[in-house]
Design an enzyme around this catalytic site. Structure first.
Site, PDB file in Angstrom:
ATOM      1  N   GLU A 428       1.045  -1.051  -0.055  1.00  0.00           N
ATOM      2  CA  GLU A 428       0.158   0.093  -0.015  1.00  0.00           C
ATOM      3  C   GLU A 428       0.917   1.299   0.097  1.00  0.00           C
ATOM      4  OE1 GLU A 428      -1.980  -0.329   3.531  1.00  0.00           O
ATOM      5  OE2 GLU A 428      -2.821   1.704   3.557  1.00  0.00           O
ATOM      6  N   ASP A 501      -0.906  -2.393   5.774  1.00  0.00           N
ATOM      7  CA  ASP A 501      -1.048  -2.077   7.344  1.00  0.00           C
ATOM      8  C   ASP A 501      -1.962  -2.597   8.057  1.00  0.00           C
ATOM      9  OD1 ASP A 501       1.232  -0.410   6.742  1.00  0.00           O
ATOM     10  OD2 ASP A 501       0.035   1.340   6.382  1.00  0.00           O
ATOM     11  N   ASP A 503      -4.072  -1.605   9.959  1.00  0.00           N
ATOM     12  CA  ASP A 503      -5.168  -0.559  10.598  1.00  0.00           C
ATOM     13  C   ASP A 503      -6.253  -0.461   9.480  1.00  0.00           C
ATOM     14  OD1 ASP A 503      -4.319   0.519   8.138  1.00  0.00           O
ATOM     15  OD2 ASP A 503      -3.421   2.225   9.249  1.00  0.00           O
ATOM     16  N   ASP A 505      -7.483   1.233   7.603  1.00  0.00           N
ATOM     17  CA  ASP A 505      -7.234   1.541   6.011  1.00  0.00           C
ATOM     18  C   ASP A 505      -6.616   0.143   5.381  1.00  0.00           C
ATOM     19  OD1 ASP A 505      -8.314   3.771   5.845  1.00  0.00           O
ATOM     20  OD2 ASP A 505      -6.473   5.032   5.800  1.00  0.00           O
TER      21      ASP A 505
END
Ligand code: 0RA
Length: 637
Positions: A428, A501, A503, A505
Site C-alpha cells: 500500500e 498495514d 489498521d 485502511d
C-alpha cells in the site's frame, strides 16, 4: 401382540441376504455416501433428517429435533407417523427391520413422497445403519413404544415393545463407525446450515437443533419459505423491490417453486434444489428457469417499448445481473448426474420449469407493473454496460494491456521467470513500496505498490474496472486475465501476497483486493495462490536482545518473561515505520515470516461475506471478516 416383549425374531434365508447387503455397503461406502471424510460423515445426518422431512412432505410431521450428543452420537426425532412395525408379508419380519436393513424404495411401506434416489441423499436408512458402530431406534405407533438396536447394520436384539405410549413418532440415535470414517466429529455449522436450508425449503416444519457438546441451541422455522430464503440471501444489499417475487406451479407430476429478487449489485446468486437436494452443478431445471427469465423479460421489455423492435434484445446475462433466486422443484424420479451427483439430468424438467415460469412470471409482472419496470430498467442498463465492456476489452486488448505485453511501470519485477518460485507482494503506497523493494530478495520477489484506494468491484461493472489504473496494473502483473477469460497457466507468480498495514485502511484495501480476486479471479483463491503477510505490531528491545511481537498478547507474554526494566517498546503503526532489514526479517523472508493462506470455504458463506463487505459500515465489516470470512489458516512458510 403382547404389550411388552418381543415382537418377532425370524432368522431365515432373508437374514443372509441382509448381511450380504450390509457388507456391500461397508466394503464400498463411497458408492453410497460419496466419501468417508467429513463430507461423507455429514451425509449420515442428512440421510436421517431427510427421512423425517419425507414425513413433512407427506403432511404427517411438523417438528424435528436434531441433537449432537457429547458421546459423538447424533439423535434425530420426529413427530411423524412412526416407521411401520407390522410384520412384512414377504420377509416375515417387522417392517422397521426391513427399512433399516434393506428397503429404501418401491415397497408397500414406501411413503408416497418425492424421492431423491440417485442423489447422495435418499440412499436409505440401511446405509446409515450399516456405517454406524451402533444404531438405536424407537418408534411410537398404535399406542406402543417400540425399540431395537443394531451394530454395524445387523440387529443385535429383536424389536421389543417397551410399553404403552401416546402419539406417534420416530427417534433414531447412531454412532458413526470409526472403522469407516476418517473423522468422527460432527461440525455444528455444517449441520446448522443444512437444517436452516431445509426449514426454508419446507416452511411448515420447525427444526430444533441442539449441540450438547457446547450447549448451543437453535430453532429453525421459516413460514415464508423460499421467498424468505431469498430475502435472507439479500440481507445487507440494496434491493430493487421490497418483497421477493414468488411463483408456484405444477406441470404434470413436477412441482415448481421460484422466488426471486433483484439487488443493485452486478452478480447473480441462484440456488437450485431438487427434492430438497442442493444441485450445485445445476441441470435441466436451471436451464429451463434461465430460458424463461430471458424470454419473459424480453417479451415484456419489447411490448412496453423498453427495447425497440429492431434492436438486439436482452441476453441471459443481462437479465441475471443483480439477481438473487431460489428454485425448488419436486421431481418424481430424478436422475442425478455428474461426479458429485449434484446436477439434474431429467430432460422433461427443462420444458416444465420453462413453461411454468413463463406463465407465472408474465402474470406476476402484469399485476405488478412497478416491479416489472424496475427490473427491466436494470436489465437494459446491464445490456448497455455489456456493450461498453466489450468495447473496453477490445481496446485494452489491442493495446496489449491485459496480455502482459507491457508490465506496469510501478512493478519492481523479480529476475526469475519460474512462476512456481516467484512471489508478488502487493503493498500500500509508494513509501512502503520503497521499503519493500529494499528488503526483498530480487531473485524471486516482486513488488507492486498500489496508490490510494482501489475500486470496489462489488459496485462496478467490468468496463469501469478496466478504466481503473490500479486494477489494470494488478491484472497485468498477475498475468492470467480477468473474468470469463482467465488462463491460470499464465500466472506469473504462484504466491500473491497482500502486505498491508494493520489498521483500518489496510484492512479496507485488503478487503477490496480480496473482493476483486473473489469476484473476478476466483481460481487464484481456490488454487491457493493468495496470501496475507503478517507484519509485527511491536518491536521489543532490551540491550542487544530484540524480539518482534505480532499481537498484544504476544507482547505481554514477552514483557512478563523479561521484566519491564530497561525494555524499549516500539509500536509499528504501519509498514512504513520499519526499515527494510526489519521488514525483510519479520515479514518477507521465507523461513522467518508467517503467511496466512486465503481459502474460500463455500459459495453461500462467501456470499454472506461479500454482502457485508459491500455495506457502508466499517465496523460490522471488520468484525465479520475476523469472525468468518475468507477462511485463513496459519501457515509457516
Ligand atoms: C414408511 C411408511 C410410513 C412411514 C415411514 C416409512 C416413516 C419413516 C421414517 C423415518 C424417519 N421417520 C420416519 N417416519 C415415518 C407410513 C406409515 C403409515 O402410513 O402410517
Amino acid at each position: 401382540m403382547a404389550p411388552e416383549g418381543i415382537v418377532q425374531a425370524a432368522y431365515d434365508a432373508s437374514s443372509i441376504q441382509v448381511l450380504e447387503g450390509l457388507s456391500a455397503v461397508r466394503k464400498r461406502p463411497g458408492m453410497y455416501i460419496g466419501s468417508t471424510d467429513a463430507r461423507g460423515l455429514h451425509h449420515l445426518i442428512n440421510e436421517v433428517v431427510d427421512n423425517s422431512i419425507d414425513e413433512v412432505l407427506a403432511g404427517a410431521c411438523t417438528e424435528i429435533w436434531v441433537k449432537l450428543n457429547t458421546d459423538g452420537t447424533c439423535t434425530v426425532i420426529d413427530n411423524g407417523r412412526g416407521i411401520p412395525v407390522e410384520i412384512h408379508p414377504k420377509y416375515h419380519k417387522p417392517a422397521l427391520e426391513i427399512v433399516l436393513t434393506i428397503l429404501h424404495a418401491g415397497s408397500k411401506f414406501d411413503r408416497n413422497t418425492y424421492k431423491v434416489s440417485g442423489g447422495l441423499h435418499g440412499v436409505g436408512l440401511h446405509v446409515v445403519n450399516a456405517l454406524s458402530e451402533w444404531f438405536e431406534v424407537k418408534v411410537r405407533r398404535d399406542g406402543h413404544e417400540y425399540w431395537q438396536r443394531y451394530e454395524r447394520g445387523a440387529p443385535v436384539s429383536p424389536l421389543k415393545v417397551l410399553g404403552p405410549a401416546e402419539g406417534t413418532g420416530t427417534e433414531q440415535t447412531f454412532l458413526p463407525d470409526k472403522e469407516i470414517f476418517e473423522t468422527l466429529i460432527f461440525d455444528r455449522e455444517t449441520v446448522a446450515r443444512r437444517l436452516k436450508e431445509l426449514s426454508f425449503l419446507n416452511p411448515k416444519v420447525t427444526i430444533h437443533f441442539a449441540d450438547e457438546r457446547d450447549g448451543t441451541k437453535t430453532t429453525f422455522h421459516h413460514a415464508g419459505g423460499i421467498a424468505e430464503f431469498v430475502g435472507d440471501l439479500n440481507i445487507g444489499r440494496n434491493v430493487l423491490f421490497p418483497q421477493p417475487v414468488y411463483l408456484h406451479a405444477k406441470r404434470d407430476t413436477t412441482d415448481i417453486e421460484v422466488a426471486l429478487q433483484y439487488n443493485d449489485g452486478y452478480n447473480e446468486t441462484t440456488l437450485a434444489f431438487v427434492n430438497n437436494i442442493n444441485t450445485v452443478d445445476g441441470g435441466t431445471h436451471v436451464v429451463g428457469l434461465r430460458a424463461a427469465l430471458t424470454r419473459t423479460l424480453n417479451d415484456y421489455a419489447r411490448t412496453r417499448g423498453f427495447v425497440k423492435g429492431d434492436k438486439e434484445g436482452l441476453t441471459g446475462e443481462d437479465v441475471r445481473e443483480g439477481l438473487t433466486c431460489v428454485l425448488s422443484v419436486k421431481v418424481l424420479e430424478p436422475q442425478f448426474e455428474g461426479q458429485t451427483k449434484a446436477r439434474l439430468g431429467n430432460s422433461e424438467v427443462k420444458g416444465q420449469v420453462e413453461s411454468a415460469v413463463n406463465e407465472k412470471l408474465d402474470e406476476f409482472l402484469e399485476e405488478h407493473p412497478s416491479v416489472g419496470q424496475s427490473l427491466i430498467i436494470k436489465a437494459v442498463q446491464a445490456a448497455q454496460a455489456r456493450e461498453a465492456a466489450r468495447k473496453a476489452r477490445e481496446l485494452t486488448r489491442r493495446k496489449g494491456l491485459l496480455e502482459g505485453g507491457g508490465l506496469p511501470g510501478k512493478l519492481a519485477d523479480c529476475h526469475s521467470r519460474d512462476p512456481t518460485e516467484c512471489e508478488l507482494f502487493i503493498v500500500e503506497g509508494d513509501s512502503a513500496g520503497g521499503t519493500a523493494k529494499q528488503g526483498r530478495d530480487r531473485e524471486f520477489q516482486a513488488i507492486l505498490p498500489l496508490r490510494g484506494k482501489i475500486l470496489n468491484v462489488e459496485k462496478a461493472r467490468l468496463d469501469k474496472m478496466l478504466e481503473n489504473e490500479q486494477v489494470r496494473a494488478l491484472i497485468t502483473a498477475i498475468g492470467i486475465g480477468i473474468g470469463d477469460e482467465i488462463d491460470l497457466a499464465k500466472l506469473r507468480y504462484h504466491k500473491i501476497i497482500l502486505m498491508t498495514d494493520a489498521d483500518v485502511d489496510g484492512a479496507h484495501i485488503r478487503t477490496l483486493l480480496l473482493t476483486l480476486f473473489y469476484r473476478k479471479m476466483l481460481q487464484l483463491i481456490t488454487e491457493g495462490h493468495v496470501y496475507i503477510a503478517q507484519a509485527p505490531l511491536y518491536r521489543l528491545q532490551k540491550g542487544a536482545k530484540i524480539v518482534y511481537a505480532y499481537s498484544e498478547e504476544e507482547r505481554d507474554r514477552e514483557l512478563k518473561a523479561w521484566g519491564s526494566k530497561g525494555v524499549t517498546t516500539q509500536r509499528y503503526k504501519g509498514l512504513g515505520e520499519m526499515n527494510s532489514d526489519q521488514l525483510r526479517d519479520t515479514t518477507m523472508k521465507p523461513g522467518h515470516r508467517s503467511l496466512l493462506r486465503v481459502t474460500v470455504d463455500d459459495a453461500v458463506k462467501a456470499n454472506d461475506l461479500f454482502t457485508v463487505l459491500m455495506g457502508e459500515e466499517v465496523e460490522p465489516r471488520r468484525l465479520y471478516i475476523q469472525a468468518h470470512a475468507v477462511e485463513v489458516t496459519n501457515l509457516d512458510i
